[in-house]
Design a protein around this motif. Sequence first.
Motif, PDB file in Angstrom:
ATOM      1  N   ASP A 163      11.512  44.102  18.192  1.00  0.00           N
ATOM      2  CA  ASP A 163      11.960  45.226  17.455  1.00  0.00           C
ATOM      3  C   ASP A 163      13.480  45.150  17.978  1.00  0.00           C
ATOM      4  N   MET A 164      14.268  45.496  19.051  1.00  0.00           N
ATOM      5  CA  MET A 164      15.458  45.256  19.117  1.00  0.00           C
ATOM      6  C   MET A 164      15.876  44.208  17.479  1.00  0.00           C
ATOM      7  N   LEU A 165      15.574  42.580  18.057  1.00  0.00           N
ATOM      8  CA  LEU A 165      16.391  41.662  16.810  1.00  0.00           C
ATOM      9  C   LEU A 165      15.805  41.578  15.471  1.00  0.00           C
ATOM     10  N   ARG A 166      15.021  42.706  15.405  1.00  0.00           N
ATOM     11  CA  ARG A 166      14.649  43.073  13.718  1.00  0.00           C
ATOM     12  C   ARG A 166      15.991  44.549  13.496  1.00  0.00           C
ATOM     13  N   ARG A 167      15.963  45.076  14.363  1.00  0.00           N
ATOM     14  CA  ARG A 167      17.179  46.271  13.896  1.00  0.00           C
ATOM     15  C   ARG A 167      18.534  45.425  14.300  1.00  0.00           C
ATOM     16  N   ALA A 171      23.129  46.682  20.163  1.00  0.00           N
ATOM     17  CA  ALA A 171      22.681  46.221  20.520  1.00  0.00           C
ATOM     18  C   ALA A 171      22.223  46.511  21.737  1.00  0.00           C
ATOM     19  N   VAL A 172      22.097  46.888  22.248  1.00  0.00           N
ATOM     20  CA  VAL A 172      21.887  47.270  23.935  1.00  0.00           C
ATOM     21  C   VAL A 172      21.476  48.748  23.844  1.00  0.00           C
ATOM     22  N   ARG A 173      21.728  49.645  22.485  1.00  0.00           N
ATOM     23  CA  ARG A 173      21.518  50.919  21.899  1.00  0.00           C
ATOM     24  C   ARG A 173      19.896  50.514  21.030  1.00  0.00           C
ATOM     25  N   ALA A 174      20.103  50.008  20.408  1.00  0.00           N
ATOM     26  CA  ALA A 174      18.620  49.246  20.247  1.00  0.00           C
ATOM     27  C   ALA A 174      17.655  48.708  20.730  1.00  0.00           C
ATOM     28  N   ARG A 175      17.682  48.295  21.871  1.00  0.00           N
ATOM     29  CA  ARG A 175      16.925  47.505  22.942  1.00  0.00           C
ATOM     30  C   ARG A 175      16.164  48.870  23.182  1.00  0.00           C
ATOM     31  N   ILE A 176      17.194  50.180  23.725  1.00  0.00           N
ATOM     32  CA  ILE A 176      16.473  51.592  23.949  1.00  0.00           C
ATOM     33  C   ILE A 176      15.806  52.034  23.386  1.00  0.00           C
ATOM     34  N   ILE A 229      15.052  40.752  32.140  1.00  0.00           N
ATOM     35  CA  ILE A 229      16.095  42.012  31.757  1.00  0.00           C
ATOM     36  C   ILE A 229      16.827  41.433  31.303  1.00  0.00           C
ATOM     37  N   TRP A 230      17.057  39.695  32.414  1.00  0.00           N
ATOM     38  CA  TRP A 230      17.541  38.509  31.439  1.00  0.00           C
ATOM     39  C   TRP A 230      17.140  38.055  30.157  1.00  0.00           C
ATOM     40  N   GLY A 231      16.249  38.267  29.627  1.00  0.00           N
ATOM     41  CA  GLY A 231      15.761  37.566  28.627  1.00  0.00           C
ATOM     42  C   GLY A 231      16.455  38.693  27.665  1.00  0.00           C
ATOM     43  N   THR A 232      16.750  40.172  27.853  1.00  0.00           N
ATOM     44  CA  THR A 232      17.013  41.088  26.987  1.00  0.00           C
ATOM     45  C   THR A 232      18.407  40.715  26.657  1.00  0.00           C
ATOM     46  N   ALA A 233      19.367  40.339  28.128  1.00  0.00           N
ATOM     47  CA  ALA A 233      20.443  40.212  27.566  1.00  0.00           C
ATOM     48  C   ALA A 233      20.592  38.825  27.084  1.00  0.00           C
ATOM     49  N   ASP A 234      20.113  37.822  27.482  1.00  0.00           N
ATOM     50  CA  ASP A 234      19.943  36.198  26.435  1.00  0.00           C
ATOM     51  C   ASP A 234      19.236  36.211  25.283  1.00  0.00           C
ATOM     52  N   ALA A 235      18.534  37.436  24.131  1.00  0.00           N
ATOM     53  CA  ALA A 235      18.498  37.276  23.334  1.00  0.00           C
ATOM     54  C   ALA A 235      20.086  38.531  22.375  1.00  0.00           C
ATOM     55  N   THR A 263      27.966  33.739  33.246  1.00  0.00           N
ATOM     56  CA  THR A 263      28.324  35.141  33.309  1.00  0.00           C
ATOM     57  C   THR A 263      28.140  36.063  31.908  1.00  0.00           C
ATOM     58  N   LYS A 264      28.519  35.861  30.907  1.00  0.00           N
ATOM     59  CA  LYS A 264      27.970  37.115  29.450  1.00  0.00           C
ATOM     60  C   LYS A 264      26.231  37.460  30.340  1.00  0.00           C
ATOM     61  N   ARG A 265      25.608  37.017  30.025  1.00  0.00           N
ATOM     62  CA  ARG A 265      24.377  37.882  30.846  1.00  0.00           C
ATOM     63  C   ARG A 265      23.939  38.300  31.849  1.00  0.00           C
ATOM     64  N   ALA A 266      24.802  37.936  33.194  1.00  0.00           N
ATOM     65  CA  ALA A 266      24.575  38.541  34.308  1.00  0.00           C
ATOM     66  C   ALA A 266      25.295  39.940  33.344  1.00  0.00           C
ATOM     67  N   THR A 267      26.498  39.802  33.079  1.00  0.00           N
ATOM     68  CA  THR A 267      26.815  41.105  33.063  1.00  0.00           C
ATOM     69  C   THR A 267      26.242  42.103  31.798  1.00  0.00           C
ATOM     70  N   LEU A 268      26.169  41.973  30.654  1.00  0.00           N
ATOM     71  CA  LEU A 268      24.748  42.860  30.842  1.00  0.00           C
ATOM     72  C   LEU A 268      23.662  42.684  30.668  1.00  0.00           C
ATOM     73  N   SER A 269      23.412  41.994  31.583  1.00  0.00           N
ATOM     74  CA  SER A 269      21.405  42.681  32.734  1.00  0.00           C
ATOM     75  C   SER A 269      22.448  43.048  32.994  1.00  0.00           C
ATOM     76  N   ALA A 270      23.136  43.434  33.875  1.00  0.00           N
ATOM     77  CA  ALA A 270      23.556  44.849  34.824  1.00  0.00           C
ATOM     78  C   ALA A 270      23.690  46.047  34.052  1.00  0.00           C
ATOM     79  N   VAL A 271      24.560  45.875  32.925  1.00  0.00           N
ATOM     80  CA  VAL A 271      25.083  47.021  31.579  1.00  0.00           C
ATOM     81  C   VAL A 271      23.667  47.619  31.138  1.00  0.00           C
ATOM     82  N   TYR A 272      23.034  46.519  31.363  1.00  0.00           N
ATOM     83  CA  TYR A 272      21.196  47.079  30.447  1.00  0.00           C
ATOM     84  C   TYR A 272      20.454  47.855  30.888  1.00  0.00           C
TER      85      TYR A 272
END
Length: 225
Positions: free
Chosen positions: A62-66, A84-89, A118-124, A140-149
């Motif tokens: 659903d997030m990817l569609r948004r 993107a993070v807001r769209a996922r939530i 969570i990693w998969g969400t960050a990767d997406a 590092t990008k996905r690890a950082t975003l995983s923590a933020v998400y």
Amino acid sequence: MPDITDRILDAALLHVPFDGWSEPSFRAAVADADVDPVVAQGLFPRGAVDLAVAYHKRGDADMLRRIAGADLAEMRFRDRVVFAVRARIEAAEDREAVRRGTTLFALPPYAPDGARLIWGTADAIWTALGDTSRDFNWYTKRATLSAVYSSTVLYWLGDDSLGNDPTWAFLDRRIEDVMRFEKVKGQLRENRLFGALTAGPAKILERVKAPSGVDADLPGGTPSR
């Protein structure tokens, strides 16, 4: 017409707030969806656990569609990440289902599943935003975003305000922290002394490459089956 997986998942969401992602919820959902239990078990071998995984992945879709339907061209890159993070939530919609899922994936037997999701969400998110890195930065990008998400989701679960404005302010602060950190990293890379000190480790990190996408056990990898 929803497929069998969606029918069971939709039915489960009526029971999860009361029984969690549990075997009673799974059995009740299968009965409500009028699906043969043998077929349901084939679709969800671990029952409610696999159902919770499917719920998370449906939120990712659903997030990817948004994201695909939004005009991101005029946004700063940091604002695209926030969007993107807001769209996922917002795609989750059912806060109690997320809360119950967080509890489930905090249990030791299922913690690896939670980490992969969570990693998969960050990767997406990074992939949808056009990330082309294939070196150590991919990780590092996905690890950082995983923590933020994950931290933002936890904040959202406790946010009972109208419009969730405190959550979005929290998200903005976390992204700002990341951008500040990236700026410092860039300044250090341009520093000759720092560059000389880290030349050895940097050579090693240059050999680290992103996964090919064929091994499901690698972070962000796509199952081959």
